[in-house]
Enzyme design. Structure first.
Site, PDB file in Angstrom:
ATOM      1  N   ARG A 190      -8.991  -0.637   4.177  1.00 41.83           N
ATOM      2  CA  ARG A 190      -8.170   0.433   3.606  1.00 41.83           C
ATOM      3  C   ARG A 190      -6.808  -0.083   3.175  1.00 41.83           C
ATOM      4  O   ARG A 190      -6.202   0.418   2.237  1.00 41.83           O
ATOM      5  CB  ARG A 190      -7.916   1.521   4.646  1.00 41.83           C
ATOM      6  N   ASP A 208       4.167   0.718  12.222  1.00 45.63           N
ATOM      7  CA  ASP A 208       2.980   0.058  11.657  1.00 45.63           C
ATOM      8  C   ASP A 208       2.842  -1.396  12.104  1.00 45.63           C
ATOM      9  O   ASP A 208       1.863  -2.050  11.752  1.00 45.63           O
ATOM     10  CB  ASP A 208       3.017   0.127  10.123  1.00 45.63           C
ATOM     11  N   LYS A 265       0.848  -1.215   0.000  1.00 49.53           N
ATOM     12  CA  LYS A 265       0.000   0.000   0.000  1.00 49.53           C
ATOM     13  C   LYS A 265       0.872   1.251   0.000  1.00 49.53           C
ATOM     14  O   LYS A 265       0.690   2.170  -0.797  1.00 49.53           O
ATOM     15  CB  LYS A 265      -0.898   0.020   1.240  1.00 49.53           C
ATOM     16  N   ARG A 286      -0.106  14.812  12.879  1.00 49.34           N
ATOM     17  CA  ARG A 286       0.351  14.599  11.479  1.00 49.34           C
ATOM     18  C   ARG A 286       0.411  15.899  10.678  1.00 49.34           C
ATOM     19  O   ARG A 286      -0.235  16.011   9.610  1.00 49.34           O
ATOM     20  CB  ARG A 286      -0.507  13.557  10.789  1.00 49.34           C
TER      21      ARG A 286
END
Ligand code: EPZ
Length: 411
Positions: free
Chosen positions: A392, A300, A18, A117
């Site tokens: 997603r 992640d 991704k 962010r």
């Protein structure tokens, strides 16, 4: 719905990454010729990127995991607010748009709420390339007559800022040095694709990238690298269920820090050219983890490991150094019987005998993957809501898990 306690066994083929496909698709805007991208994952975030390109006048032809993109008729420079809001990576379009159209209008990007962010490092870099930036009522307008090579040092090795400045400086006048850059494998994959289109970039993987501006780009085709985070997630699922799983279409080097921690936990991991096999027999041992920019331990993978460590034989500490709000899944794990304390950016995980199935909710993509791991380990049934987060970033998630023996289905 997950019925826990079923051992996972079999093979999983890993999809395209991704976090590589997204900047690569965005960068096609730089090119007024056609490009072909293969091993492109069929996930929600990728389809949002296609939607943005189509609203800007590009043609997108999908065929299974390959896609042809034609940006010859690019006719807009404003990114629709609703699409910008859906996904953080939409901000990467800005660098490509500046390279091609010398102008871009956009709003602050959305995406998983795992921290503030900001995009200050992106904007600071654009300014050094000669871009003027005006912000009115939440709309940002970046424009310039021309882009000029510059010597830019990033305050932090931001993945997104590194990618955006690579894109913006591809067609700039002169040479651009980008220092203290991100070194993730996805950056190297983006460099390879840009060079296949005729750009002149070196240094990806090191802490300095050098971009020698060119006049234009040409037709190209590229295969996206495998998804190291998807791969790491399946390895954790195998450990969670004391399973025996073989991953195919994966680059083991990209998972070095993840594999290192899995071995410390007690898993037996073997790697071959493009395969990783994992077997877990004994109890899960406690480990300490500190997330870092690549090649350090990936943020992640933090929540997936936290889930595993809830049933370890001791106490583990996870320190999250990249994002300031990435422990939202913890309360859900506590509802399943976990013993976790949060102190600032640290999670102290006291191993318990077992988790119990419960109704829990996903709050972001990787936190969601962590809850699925907990559901696979727990005794009884778990009902996990909010799975649009998972869709997603994970292709064919339920099918891939069912094929290796998980009792999981969508309600
Ligand atoms: C990329 O996000 C990934 N997303 C993230 O994966 C990943 O967690 C992250 O890199 C770190 O590895 C994609 O590649 C699409 P950053 P990005 O810019 O680019 C601060 C997933 O689950 N920062 O490296 O947004 C920022 O707030 C996603 O797949 C600034 O302060 O990450 C953060 O604390 C989640 N100012 C840190 O740097 C800036 O201008 C790292 O952010 C930019 C970033």
């Amino acid at each position: 719905m997950i019925d826990g306690g079923n051992r996972l066994e079999g093979e999983v083929v890993i999809s395209g990454a991704k976090n590589s496909a997204l900047p690569i698709i965005a960068s096609t805007i730089l090119n007024s010729n056609q490009v072909e991208i293969t091993n492109c994952p069929d996930i929600h975030d990728v389809s949002i990127m296609f939607d943005i390109l189509e609203t800007l006048g590009c043609k997108v032809h999908k065929d299974k995991s390959s896609v042809r993109i034609d940006a010859s008729n690019l006719n807009g420079f404003e990114i629709p607010e609703n699409l910008m809001h859906e996904m953080r990576s939409s901000v990467i379009i800005v660098g490509a748009m500046l390279g091609r159209m010398k102008k871009c209008v956009f709003t602050y990007p959305g995406g998983c709420e795992i921290g503030a962010r900001p995009i200050n490092i992106h904007l600071e870099g654009f300014k050094q390339l000669g871009v003027s930036i005006v912000e009115t009522q939440g709309k940002i307008t970046c424009e310039c007559e021309k882009l000029f090579g510059a010597d830019i040092t990033l305050d932090f090795p931001s993945v997104g800022a590194t990618e955006n400045l690579m894109l913006a400086s591809c067609l700039a006048d002169g040479i651009t040095y980008i220092r203290n850059v991100a070194r993730e494998p996805e950056i190297k994959d983006l460099q390879d694709f840009l060079n296949e289109m005729g750009a002149k970039i070196v240094g990806a993987g090191s802490n300095t990238i050098v971009v020698n501006g060119v006049k234009e780009l040409h037709e190209a085709s590229h295969t996206v690298i495998p998804d190291r985070i998807e791969a790491g997630t399946y390895l954790c699922m195998a450990v969670a269920t004391r399973g025996n799983v073989l991953l195919k279409n994966v680059i083991p080097e990209h998972l070095a820090s993840t594999i290192h921690k899995l071995r410390q936990i007690g898993a037996k991991v073997e790697t071959k050219k493009d395969m990783i096999s994992i077997r877990m027999i004994n109890e899960i041992l406690p480990v300490n983890i500190k997330t870092m920019p690549y090649p350090g331990f990936p943020t992640d993978m933090q929540s997936q490991f936290a889930s595993l460590l809830t049933v370890s034989s001791g106490t583990s500490i996870i320190v999250e150094t990249i994002f300031e709000n990435r422990f939202k899944y913890v309360n859900e794990l506590i509802r399943m019987g976990a013993n976790i304390t949060i102190e600032g950016r640290s999670a102290i995980i006291q191993g318990v005998e077992k988790l119990n199935g419960a109704n829990v909710e996903m709050r972001d993509l990787r936190g969601g993957a962590g809850l699925v791991i907990a559901g696979l380990m727990a005794s009884g049934t778990s009902e996990i809501s909010g799975i649009s987060f998972l869709e997603r970033g994970y292709e064919n998630f339920i099918k891939k898990l069912q094929l290796i023996g998980a009792k999981i289905n969508k309600k």
